[in-house]
Scaffold this motif. Sequence first.
Motif, short mmCIF file in Angstrom:
data_model
loop_
_atom_site.label_atom_id
_atom_site.label_comp_id
_atom_site.label_asym_id
_atom_site.label_seq_id
_atom_site.Cartn_x
_atom_site.Cartn_y
_atom_site.Cartn_z
N ILE A 113 0.83 -1.23 -0.05
CA ILE A 113 0.04 -0.09 0.10
C ILE A 113 1.02 1.41 0.10
CG2 ILE A 113 -2.06 1.08 1.19
CD1 ILE A 113 -2.49 -1.85 0.23
N LEU A 114 0.77 2.03 -0.94
CA LEU A 114 1.61 3.26 -1.21
C LEU A 114 0.69 4.76 -1.01
CD1 LEU A 114 3.30 1.99 -4.38
CD2 LEU A 114 4.36 1.82 -1.87
N PRO A 115 0.57 5.27 0.19
CA PRO A 115 -0.39 6.33 0.25
C PRO A 115 0.19 7.55 -0.27
CG PRO A 115 0.33 5.09 2.50
CD PRO A 115 0.99 4.52 1.35
N ALA A 116 1.45 7.75 -0.58
CA ALA A 116 2.06 8.92 -1.29
C ALA A 116 1.50 9.01 -2.51
CB ALA A 116 3.43 8.67 -1.18
N THR A 117 1.46 7.93 -3.41
CA THR A 117 0.74 7.99 -4.77
C THR A 117 -0.53 7.30 -4.99
OG1 THR A 117 1.90 5.93 -5.28
CG2 THR A 117 3.29 7.85 -5.66
N TYR A 118 -1.29 7.03 -4.11
CA TYR A 118 -2.56 6.61 -3.77
C TYR A 118 -2.78 5.30 -4.93
CZ TYR A 118 -3.82 10.83 -1.72
OH TYR A 118 -4.16 11.95 -0.92
N SER A 119 -1.68 4.28 -4.68
CA SER A 119 -1.31 3.22 -5.54
C SER A 119 -1.12 1.86 -4.38
CB SER A 119 -0.42 3.53 -6.67
OG SER A 119 0.98 3.59 -5.94
N VAL A 120 -1.03 0.88 -5.26
CA VAL A 120 -0.68 -0.39 -4.63
C VAL A 120 0.26 -1.06 -5.58
CG1 VAL A 120 -3.07 -0.53 -3.41
CG2 VAL A 120 -2.91 -1.75 -5.42
N LYS A 121 0.79 -1.88 -5.07
CA LYS A 121 1.93 -2.92 -5.85
C LYS A 121 1.30 -4.46 -5.37
CE LYS A 121 6.04 -0.57 -6.71
NZ LYS A 121 7.57 -0.37 -6.66
N LYS A 122 1.20 -5.15 -6.61
CA LYS A 122 0.81 -6.67 -6.72
C LYS A 122 1.53 -7.26 -7.63
CE LYS A 122 -3.20 -9.43 -6.95
NZ LYS A 122 -4.61 -9.70 -7.21
N ASN A 123 2.37 -8.41 -7.17
CA ASN A 123 3.28 -9.09 -8.00
C ASN A 123 4.11 -8.05 -8.63
OD1 ASN A 123 1.74 -11.40 -7.37
ND2 ASN A 123 0.37 -10.93 -9.17
N ASN A 124 4.71 -7.10 -8.02
CA ASN A 124 5.60 -6.20 -8.62
C ASN A 124 4.93 -5.17 -9.57
OD1 ASN A 124 8.00 -7.03 -6.79
ND2 ASN A 124 8.15 -8.81 -8.24
N GLN A 125 3.85 -5.14 -9.59
CA GLN A 125 3.20 -4.20 -10.77
C GLN A 125 2.34 -3.01 -9.78
OE1 GLN A 125 0.79 -6.56 -13.25
NE2 GLN A 125 2.55 -6.86 -14.60
N SER A 126 2.69 -1.92 -10.25
CA SER A 126 2.00 -0.93 -9.84
C SER A 126 0.56 -0.79 -10.34
CB SER A 126 2.66 0.61 -10.13
OG SER A 126 2.15 1.47 -9.41
N ILE A 127 -0.20 -0.33 -9.45
CA ILE A 127 -1.93 -0.22 -9.70
C ILE A 127 -2.30 0.97 -9.24
CG2 ILE A 127 -4.25 -1.30 -9.46
CD1 ILE A 127 -2.78 -3.94 -8.85
N GLN A 128 -2.78 1.86 -10.10
CA GLN A 128 -3.09 3.37 -9.79
C GLN A 128 -4.41 3.07 -9.21
OE1 GLN A 128 -1.05 6.33 -9.55
NE2 GLN A 128 -2.92 6.64 -8.27
N LEU A 129 -4.89 3.85 -8.10
CA LEU A 129 -6.11 3.82 -7.75
C LEU A 129 -6.68 5.34 -7.91
CD1 LEU A 129 -6.10 1.54 -4.56
CD2 LEU A 129 -6.75 0.92 -6.90
N THR A 130 -8.02 5.60 -7.63
CA THR A 130 -8.46 6.92 -7.63
C THR A 130 -8.74 7.21 -6.21
OG1 THR A 130 -10.99 6.24 -7.31
CG2 THR A 130 -10.15 6.64 -9.57
N LEU A 131 -8.85 8.52 -5.74
CA LEU A 131 -8.80 8.73 -4.37
C LEU A 131 -9.86 8.17 -3.63
CD1 LEU A 131 -7.95 10.54 -1.96
CD2 LEU A 131 -9.49 12.37 -2.66
N LYS A 132 -11.05 8.02 -4.15
CA LYS A 132 -12.04 7.34 -3.27
C LYS A 132 -11.80 5.77 -3.28
CE LYS A 132 -14.92 10.47 -2.14
NZ LYS A 132 -13.81 11.48 -2.25
#
Length: 215
Positions: free
Chosen positions: A122-141
Amino acid sequence: MVDNFLRKEGYTIVCAYDGEKAIETVQQESFDLLILDLMLPKKDGIECLKTIRMHSLVPIIILSAKGSDLDKALGLGFGADDYLSKPFSMTELLARVKALLRRAGYQIEQNDQVTKVDGLEILPATYSVKKNNQSIQLTLKEFQILQLLIGQRNKIFTKEEIYRRVWKEDYYEDANIINVHISRLREKIEDNPSSPLYVKTIWGIGYKWGDQDGK
């Protein structure tokens, strides 16, 4: 009309009258909030929304004359924060603007500490998560819902609780908003969104955080 009204309320407004100009303007300037009409020439509002969300989490209110559930689900699914159907009152628009600007303060308060939960980073600074070394961008909500569920992993949250905790407003039985955001979050983080392991539905109650063992 919207421009004149909000200027009189003390806001600084920049207008773009087609989709291409809107995207160009957002890329060149910094804004606290966007009001986006779906019925724009050259590029429609949904195309603008998709492009903007690739680079920005700025709060966005969608305006549409259509007002159908499909339009609403589509707009929110691509990352809009709120939705108004035409015709609407300027008073209602102003209330939505104030509420979104107030809630946008969450981005400043966010804790930047990286955490690992059930195979997700869980990466709060970029509102994203990493799964299997791949970055997944989420919206704020989507990110706020994710953090809410992870924060109390054994708790079942009703839709009313999720709305109050994430949107910071009273719940008006508009379940579609929650459904759309949960669906989009699952599409991004689940291996099989139709059989989720992370965001579990507790039928008749709400949602809770599961784990990769299906609990």
